[in-house]
Scaffold this motif. Structure first.
Motif, PDB file in Angstrom:
ATOM      1  N   THR A 198     -85.704  64.318  81.267  1.00  0.00           N
ATOM      2  CA  THR A 198     -85.069  63.018  81.249  1.00  0.00           C
ATOM      3  C   THR A 198     -83.702  63.081  81.925  1.00  0.00           C
ATOM      4  O   THR A 198     -83.077  64.137  81.994  1.00  0.00           O
ATOM      5  CB  THR A 198     -84.871  62.510  79.808  1.00  0.00           C
ATOM      6  OG1 THR A 198     -84.081  63.461  79.100  1.00  0.00           O
ATOM      7  CG2 THR A 198     -86.205  62.322  79.122  1.00  0.00           C
ATOM      8  N   VAL A 199     -83.267  61.942  82.431  1.00  0.00           N
ATOM      9  CA  VAL A 199     -81.997  61.826  83.120  1.00  0.00           C
ATOM     10  C   VAL A 199     -81.157  60.766  82.420  1.00  0.00           C
ATOM     11  O   VAL A 199     -81.652  59.697  82.100  1.00  0.00           O
ATOM     12  CB  VAL A 199     -82.204  61.421  84.601  1.00  0.00           C
ATOM     13  CG1 VAL A 199     -80.860  61.246  85.292  1.00  0.00           C
ATOM     14  CG2 VAL A 199     -83.035  62.461  85.322  1.00  0.00           C
ATOM     15  N   GLN A 200     -79.900  61.075  82.170  1.00  0.00           N
ATOM     16  CA  GLN A 200     -79.013  60.107  81.539  1.00  0.00           C
ATOM     17  C   GLN A 200     -77.854  59.784  82.462  1.00  0.00           C
ATOM     18  O   GLN A 200     -76.994  60.609  82.717  1.00  0.00           O
ATOM     19  CB  GLN A 200     -78.454  60.634  80.215  1.00  0.00           C
ATOM     20  CG  GLN A 200     -77.501  59.645  79.550  1.00  0.00           C
ATOM     21  CD  GLN A 200     -77.068  60.110  78.195  1.00  0.00           C
ATOM     22  OE1 GLN A 200     -77.714  60.929  77.581  1.00  0.00           O
ATOM     23  NE2 GLN A 200     -75.966  59.572  77.724  1.00  0.00           N
ATOM     24  N   PRO A 201     -77.822  58.551  82.996  1.00  0.00           N
ATOM     25  CA  PRO A 201     -76.675  58.164  83.815  1.00  0.00           C
ATOM     26  C   PRO A 201     -75.401  58.187  82.981  1.00  0.00           C
ATOM     27  O   PRO A 201     -75.436  57.964  81.778  1.00  0.00           O
ATOM     28  CB  PRO A 201     -77.029  56.736  84.246  1.00  0.00           C
ATOM     29  CG  PRO A 201     -78.513  56.634  84.079  1.00  0.00           C
ATOM     30  CD  PRO A 201     -78.831  57.509  82.916  1.00  0.00           C
ATOM     31  N   TYR A 202     -74.282  58.428  83.652  1.00  0.00           N
ATOM     32  CA  TYR A 202     -73.016  58.574  82.941  1.00  0.00           C
ATOM     33  C   TYR A 202     -72.395  57.224  82.611  1.00  0.00           C
ATOM     34  O   TYR A 202     -72.110  56.923  81.476  1.00  0.00           O
ATOM     35  CB  TYR A 202     -72.063  59.391  83.808  1.00  0.00           C
ATOM     36  CG  TYR A 202     -70.804  59.803  83.117  1.00  0.00           C
ATOM     37  CD1 TYR A 202     -69.562  59.501  83.646  1.00  0.00           C
ATOM     38  CD2 TYR A 202     -70.846  60.522  81.923  1.00  0.00           C
ATOM     39  CE1 TYR A 202     -68.390  59.890  83.024  1.00  0.00           C
ATOM     40  CE2 TYR A 202     -69.678  60.916  81.290  1.00  0.00           C
ATOM     41  CZ  TYR A 202     -68.470  60.596  81.837  1.00  0.00           C
ATOM     42  OH  TYR A 202     -67.318  60.976  81.208  1.00  0.00           O
ATOM     43  N   PHE A 203     -72.190  56.378  83.613  1.00  0.00           N
ATOM     44  CA  PHE A 203     -71.658  55.041  83.410  1.00  0.00           C
ATOM     45  C   PHE A 203     -72.610  54.031  84.023  1.00  0.00           C
ATOM     46  O   PHE A 203     -73.168  54.271  85.092  1.00  0.00           O
ATOM     47  CB  PHE A 203     -70.297  54.873  84.095  1.00  0.00           C
ATOM     48  CG  PHE A 203     -69.209  55.725  83.513  1.00  0.00           C
ATOM     49  CD1 PHE A 203     -68.852  55.621  82.189  1.00  0.00           C
ATOM     50  CD2 PHE A 203     -68.529  56.624  84.309  1.00  0.00           C
ATOM     51  CE1 PHE A 203     -67.839  56.399  81.662  1.00  0.00           C
ATOM     52  CE2 PHE A 203     -67.506  57.405  83.798  1.00  0.00           C
ATOM     53  CZ  PHE A 203     -67.165  57.302  82.463  1.00  0.00           C
ATOM     54  N   ARG A 204     -72.768  52.909  83.386  1.00  0.00           N
ATOM     55  CA  ARG A 204     -73.549  51.832  83.968  1.00  0.00           C
ATOM     56  C   ARG A 204     -72.917  50.490  83.617  1.00  0.00           C
ATOM     57  O   ARG A 204     -72.519  50.254  82.467  1.00  0.00           O
ATOM     58  CB  ARG A 204     -75.009  51.850  83.483  1.00  0.00           C
ATOM     59  CG  ARG A 204     -75.886  52.913  84.147  1.00  0.00           C
ATOM     60  CD  ARG A 204     -76.044  52.636  85.641  1.00  0.00           C
ATOM     61  NE  ARG A 204     -76.900  53.601  86.301  1.00  0.00           N
ATOM     62  CZ  ARG A 204     -76.472  54.676  86.939  1.00  0.00           C
ATOM     63  NH1 ARG A 204     -75.181  54.947  86.970  1.00  0.00           N
ATOM     64  NH2 ARG A 204     -77.313  55.478  87.548  1.00  0.00           N
ATOM     65  N   ILE A 205     -72.823  49.608  84.614  1.00  0.00           N
ATOM     66  CA  ILE A 205     -72.429  48.228  84.392  1.00  0.00           C
ATOM     67  C   ILE A 205     -73.709  47.410  84.381  1.00  0.00           C
ATOM     68  O   ILE A 205     -74.553  47.545  85.271  1.00  0.00           O
ATOM     69  CB  ILE A 205     -71.479  47.740  85.505  1.00  0.00           C
ATOM     70  CG1 ILE A 205     -70.207  48.579  85.505  1.00  0.00           C
ATOM     71  CG2 ILE A 205     -71.151  46.264  85.327  1.00  0.00           C
ATOM     72  CD1 ILE A 205     -69.299  48.299  86.671  1.00  0.00           C
ATOM     73  N   LEU A 206     -73.866  46.589  83.357  1.00  0.00           N
ATOM     74  CA  LEU A 206     -75.069  45.769  83.230  1.00  0.00           C
ATOM     75  C   LEU A 206     -74.803  44.415  83.872  1.00  0.00           C
ATOM     76  O   LEU A 206     -73.919  43.668  83.434  1.00  0.00           O
ATOM     77  CB  LEU A 206     -75.447  45.612  81.760  1.00  0.00           C
ATOM     78  CG  LEU A 206     -75.696  46.937  81.017  1.00  0.00           C
ATOM     79  CD1 LEU A 206     -76.035  46.675  79.551  1.00  0.00           C
ATOM     80  CD2 LEU A 206     -76.787  47.751  81.678  1.00  0.00           C
TER      81      LEU A 206
END
Length: 217
Positions: A198-206
């Motif tokens: 699995t991969v977890q992005p660090y920051f995301r803007i929704l």
């Protein structure tokens, strides 16, 4: 006293005092054009200002060269001395922050990718798709999308709306919401069900496309 007299503030404030400096400019209701680290958009004090269109990114972002004093230690990388003997140090992830309106923030971002569930997996417990790169935002999807913070360098509030901001590290997830969001976003995902971790992005803007940006044929 200088701040009270100023109409527009243009400067490079200490990055460690970025939150406090923005708050000061807000208190005195000043127009400003200042340099900062792009990661400042993740601060809980700064993100609501971006979501409410009280602050945005200006022209140019990326690697900037800064003059440094003669006493600055020579570095092996991102360092140079010009023909006049002036020392320079390059820093990455730098951008302009401003509340002065510019043409750039009203230009529509060109979109040409097509949506498919295989290329844009959804988060485990939040109804949004993950987009790894701003350039890969699909042109035919109008639901919520998790995009990297570099999206803000091309953000047009007439084209997109910011739904929330997700900040997570070490398996922990926090959502700074706008105007309100009680969901916890688990962004662990699998591009394939087997054979890959699995991969977890660090920051995301929704974000979400605005209906007025629909195109017809």
């Amino acid at each position: 006293e200088l701040l009270r007299e100023a109409d527009v503030v243009v400067t490079n404030p200490p990055f460690s005092l970025f939150r406090e400096y923005i708050a000061l400019l807000e208190e005195y209701r000043k127009y400003f054009i200042i340099i900062g680290n792009m990661n400042a958009v993740t601060y809980k004090e700064i993100f609501p200002m971006i979501a409410e269109n009280r602050l945005w990114l200006g022209y140019n972002s990326g690697h900037f060269w800064f003059k440094v004093p003669d006493s600055y230690e020579i570095k092996k990388t991102d360092f140079k001395i010009d023909e006049h003997g002036q020392k320079w140090r390059r820093m990455g992830n730098i951008c302009w922050f401003t509340n002065v309106d510019i043409e750039k923030r009203h230009e529509n971002m060109p979109l040409f990718r097509s949506y498919s569930p295989e290329l844009y997996p959804k988060y485990d417990n939040y109804d949004a798709i993950n987009v790894d790169r701003t350039v890969d935002i699909p042109c035919d999807y109008y639901g919520v999308m998790g995009v990297p913070i570099t999206f803000l360098s091309q953000y047009n509030p007439d084209q997109f709306e910011i739904v929330a901001f997700r900040k997570g590290t070490d398996g922990k997830d926090l959502v700074y919401s706008f105007p309100d969001c009680s969901h916890s976003v688990n962004v662990e995902r699998e591009r394939e069900r087997t054979g890959r971790r699995t991969v977890q992005p660090y920051f995301r803007i929704l974000v979400r496309r605005k209906p007025t940006t629909h195109t017809t044929t």
